[in-house]
Design a protein around this motif. Structure first.
Motif, PDB file in Angstrom:
ATOM      1  N   ARG A 165     -77.336 -43.776  46.853  1.00  0.00           N
ATOM      2  CA  ARG A 165     -76.549 -42.560  47.096  1.00  0.00           C
ATOM      3  C   ARG A 165     -77.457 -41.366  47.354  1.00  0.00           C
ATOM      4  NH1 ARG A 165     -71.236 -41.953  43.842  1.00  0.00           N
ATOM      5  NH2 ARG A 165     -72.149 -39.955  43.361  1.00  0.00           N
ATOM      6  N   SER A 166     -78.528 -41.256  46.591  1.00  0.00           N
ATOM      7  CA  SER A 166     -79.457 -40.145  46.763  1.00  0.00           C
ATOM      8  C   SER A 166     -80.110 -40.189  48.140  1.00  0.00           C
ATOM      9  CB  SER A 166     -80.534 -40.194  45.681  1.00  0.00           C
ATOM     10  OG  SER A 166     -79.963 -40.180  44.398  1.00  0.00           O
ATOM     11  N   ALA A 167     -80.528 -41.391  48.565  1.00  0.00           N
ATOM     12  CA  ALA A 167     -81.172 -41.525  49.872  1.00  0.00           C
ATOM     13  C   ALA A 167     -80.217 -41.153  50.997  1.00  0.00           C
ATOM     14  CB  ALA A 167     -81.679 -42.951  50.055  1.00  0.00           C
ATOM     15  N   ALA A 168     -78.971 -41.647  50.922  1.00  0.00           N
ATOM     16  CA  ALA A 168     -77.991 -41.329  51.957  1.00  0.00           C
ATOM     17  C   ALA A 168     -77.701 -39.839  52.005  1.00  0.00           C
ATOM     18  CB  ALA A 168     -76.704 -42.107  51.706  1.00  0.00           C
ATOM     19  N   GLN A 169     -77.612 -39.204  50.834  1.00  0.00           N
ATOM     20  CA  GLN A 169     -77.355 -37.766  50.782  1.00  0.00           C
ATOM     21  C   GLN A 169     -78.516 -36.974  51.364  1.00  0.00           C
ATOM     22  OE1 GLN A 169     -76.400 -36.181  46.899  1.00  0.00           O
ATOM     23  NE2 GLN A 169     -77.493 -34.288  47.304  1.00  0.00           N
ATOM     24  N   MET A 170     -79.736 -37.299  50.962  1.00  0.00           N
ATOM     25  CA  MET A 170     -80.889 -36.514  51.386  1.00  0.00           C
ATOM     26  C   MET A 170     -81.162 -36.682  52.874  1.00  0.00           C
ATOM     27  SD  MET A 170     -83.259 -37.193  48.028  1.00  0.00           S
ATOM     28  CE  MET A 170     -84.572 -36.063  48.435  1.00  0.00           C
ATOM     29  N   ILE A 171     -80.930 -37.867  53.412  1.00  0.00           N
ATOM     30  CA  ILE A 171     -81.151 -38.074  54.848  1.00  0.00           C
ATOM     31  C   ILE A 171     -80.126 -37.280  55.661  1.00  0.00           C
ATOM     32  CG2 ILE A 171     -81.028 -39.789  56.688  1.00  0.00           C
ATOM     33  CD1 ILE A 171     -82.240 -41.796  54.719  1.00  0.00           C
ATOM     34  N   PHE A 178     -79.693 -22.718  53.551  1.00  0.00           N
ATOM     35  CA  PHE A 178     -79.622 -22.583  52.093  1.00  0.00           C
ATOM     36  C   PHE A 178     -78.719 -23.651  51.485  1.00  0.00           C
ATOM     37  CE2 PHE A 178     -77.990 -20.769  48.133  1.00  0.00           C
ATOM     38  CZ  PHE A 178     -79.195 -20.535  47.485  1.00  0.00           C
ATOM     39  N   VAL A 179     -77.593 -23.959  52.129  1.00  0.00           N
ATOM     40  CA  VAL A 179     -76.701 -24.993  51.601  1.00  0.00           C
ATOM     41  C   VAL A 179     -77.383 -26.358  51.645  1.00  0.00           C
ATOM     42  CG1 VAL A 179     -74.504 -26.189  51.951  1.00  0.00           C
ATOM     43  CG2 VAL A 179     -74.617 -23.713  52.172  1.00  0.00           C
ATOM     44  N   THR A 180     -78.082 -26.651  52.739  1.00  0.00           N
ATOM     45  CA  THR A 180     -78.805 -27.925  52.814  1.00  0.00           C
ATOM     46  C   THR A 180     -79.948 -27.978  51.811  1.00  0.00           C
ATOM     47  OG1 THR A 180     -80.139 -27.030  54.634  1.00  0.00           O
ATOM     48  CG2 THR A 180     -78.225 -28.359  55.218  1.00  0.00           C
ATOM     49  N   THR A 181     -80.503 -26.823  51.470  1.00  0.00           N
ATOM     50  CA  THR A 181     -81.536 -26.780  50.429  1.00  0.00           C
ATOM     51  C   THR A 181     -80.950 -27.142  49.071  1.00  0.00           C
ATOM     52  OG1 THR A 181     -82.802 -25.116  51.633  1.00  0.00           O
ATOM     53  CG2 THR A 181     -83.234 -25.313  49.287  1.00  0.00           C
ATOM     54  N   LEU A 182     -79.736 -26.675  48.790  1.00  0.00           N
ATOM     55  CA  LEU A 182     -79.061 -27.073  47.553  1.00  0.00           C
ATOM     56  C   LEU A 182     -78.900 -28.586  47.485  1.00  0.00           C
ATOM     57  CD1 LEU A 182     -76.203 -24.408  47.311  1.00  0.00           C
ATOM     58  CD2 LEU A 182     -78.206 -24.550  45.843  1.00  0.00           C
ATOM     59  N   ALA A 183     -78.501 -29.185  48.610  1.00  0.00           N
ATOM     60  CA  ALA A 183     -78.327 -30.635  48.630  1.00  0.00           C
ATOM     61  C   ALA A 183     -79.666 -31.356  48.545  1.00  0.00           C
ATOM     62  CB  ALA A 183     -77.590 -31.051  49.909  1.00  0.00           C
ATOM     63  N   GLU A 184     -80.693 -30.791  49.177  1.00  0.00           N
ATOM     64  CA  GLU A 184     -82.012 -31.429  49.173  1.00  0.00           C
ATOM     65  C   GLU A 184     -82.604 -31.492  47.773  1.00  0.00           C
ATOM     66  OE1 GLU A 184     -85.456 -33.181  50.794  1.00  0.00           O
ATOM     67  OE2 GLU A 184     -83.509 -32.789  51.691  1.00  0.00           O
ATOM     68  N   THR A 185     -82.357 -30.463  46.976  1.00  0.00           N
ATOM     69  CA  THR A 185     -82.889 -30.416  45.617  1.00  0.00           C
ATOM     70  C   THR A 185     -81.930 -31.001  44.571  1.00  0.00           C
ATOM     71  OG1 THR A 185     -82.076 -28.126  45.471  1.00  0.00           O
ATOM     72  CG2 THR A 185     -84.389 -28.435  46.063  1.00  0.00           C
ATOM     73  N   ASN A 186     -80.830 -31.602  45.039  1.00  0.00           N
ATOM     74  CA  ASN A 186     -79.859 -32.249  44.144  1.00  0.00           C
ATOM     75  C   ASN A 186     -79.270 -31.286  43.120  1.00  0.00           C
ATOM     76  OD1 ASN A 186     -80.400 -34.705  45.441  1.00  0.00           O
ATOM     77  ND2 ASN A 186     -82.058 -35.186  44.008  1.00  0.00           N
ATOM     78  N   ARG A 187     -78.904 -30.109  43.588  1.00  0.00           N
ATOM     79  CA  ARG A 187     -78.308 -29.116  42.707  1.00  0.00           C
ATOM     80  C   ARG A 187     -76.820 -28.993  42.977  1.00  0.00           C
ATOM     81  NH1 ARG A 187     -81.022 -26.993  38.438  1.00  0.00           N
ATOM     82  NH2 ARG A 187     -80.021 -24.986  38.786  1.00  0.00           N
ATOM     83  N   HIS A 188     -76.101 -28.392  42.012  1.00  0.00           N
ATOM     84  CA  HIS A 188     -74.675 -28.146  42.192  1.00  0.00           C
ATOM     85  C   HIS A 188     -74.448 -27.312  43.446  1.00  0.00           C
ATOM     86  CE1 HIS A 188     -74.237 -29.497  38.061  1.00  0.00           C
ATOM     87  NE2 HIS A 188     -72.943 -29.404  38.177  1.00  0.00           N
TER      88      HIS A 188
END
Length: 330
Positions: free
Chosen positions: A141-147, A193-203
């Motif tokens: 899940r983490s890999a799919a999200q970060m890609i 900025f929104v993609t940065t939130l997702a990249e760092t696995n933050r809320h």
């Protein structure tokens, strides 16, 4: 021998302040969360919570490290080290002020994005080497999200480079001496900025740490210092991404009042901007609920990626038309 000591002290000068910053970031985050949600925070541990970071570090250091019996030992142990090393590698080219960096070369922006994309591998390795279904599903899940967000974030970088004209971080800051890029590139700033939130696995995109569905995600089988290294890497990446946001859009260490003599050094302006983005990170965590996983993937692939590609075409056309008009006028 002298050359070796010089390199060693250079890296220590980078690592030690970063670890201290991460420690105080955790305290700062808990204070904001406590004030936002009107509850007790770490202000009851030591002097205004200053000993909270020390208590957390000591607790993780003295805990027993438990390893799954069927785990792949070498990969299991190296995964958190690899994750933390990647988090430190990004700081090698990060400027802390004008002329203050460990290394400076023309492709600094490309280097930072290459390093951040490698973190996907460490998460997959951590989930697979634990030999646990929950950890493995969390890693996937983490890999799919970060890609999905890495593609949109990389596409937003193209618009920044069209205006800056350089992949060097110092040159990128110098190009904003007259106008910060946040004004002409405000939609790109929001997407970045929104993609940065997702990249760092933050809320609200902290789905890799899915306590409800996957117990804790890819790091469920880690404890003690193994878990601490993942923790340190995540928080150092948040500080790094906050610094990149300030570099790309808010002029880095440049003063917001260029025509007024204010006795504040450029490094302090840079620190204020980084703290501003860190505060937004924490406030987003305190106020927004978590996305569903299908909503998150749809946002990355079907919303952000087409938007960034459309903005690239629009900004490139605008710059070509503007340059042609200037040439004709001369």
């Amino acid at each position: 021998m002298y050359f070796f000591l010089e390199i060693l002290f250079s890296y220590l000068a980078l690592v030690v302040p970063l670890l201290v910053a991460v420690a105080f970031f955790t305290v700062y985050e808990r204070h904001i969360l406590a004030a936002t949600q009107r509850r007790q925070g770490p202000n009851i541990v030591g002097f205004y919570g200053r000993f909270q970071a020390l208590a957390d570090g000591l607790k993780l250091f003295i805990k027993e490290s438990i390893r799954p019996k069927s785990a792949n030992v070498y990969i299991y142990l190296l995964s958190p080290v690899f994750t933390f090393a990647l988090a430190l590698a990004g700081w090698a080219v990060f400027p802390r002020g004008e002329g203050s960096r460990l290394s400076d070369f023309r492709l600094g922006v490309l280097y930072l994005f290459a390093i951040s994309s490698l973190s996907v591998h460490s998460i997959i390795i951590a989930g697979w080497s634990s030999n646990s279904k929950y950890a493995f599903l969390g890693g996937l899940r983490s890999a799919a999200q970060m890609i999905s967000y890495e593609v949109a974030r990389g596409s937003s970088l193209v618009s920044i480079l069209l205006f800056a004209g350089s992949l060097n971080l110092s040159s990128l800051v110098s190009s904003q001496s007259n106008l910060w890029l946040v004004f002409p590139l405000f939609p790109i700033f929001l997407i970045f900025f929104v993609t940065t939130l997702a990249e760092t696995n933050r809320h609200p995109f902290d789905l890799p740490e899915a306590e409800a569905e996957l117990v804790s995600g890819y790091n469920v089988e880690y404890s003690a210092m193994g878990f601490a290294l993942f923790f340190l890497a995540e928080y150092s990446n948040i500080i790094l991404m906050s610094g990149l946001s300030a570099l790309f859009f808010l002029g880095g260490w440049l003063s917001p009042f260029p025509f007024v003599a204010i006795p504040i050094a450029g490094a302090r302006w840079f620190g204020f901007k980084i703290r501003f983005f860190i505060t937004i990170f924490v406030l987003v965590r305190a106020t927004l609920p978590r996305y569903r996983y299908d909503q998150l993937r749809r946002l990355g692939w079907k919303v952000f990626l087409p938007l960034t590609l459309a903005f690239i075409v629009m900004y490139a056309g605008f710059l070509c038309a503007f340059n042609g008009y200037v040439e004709l006028s001369h």
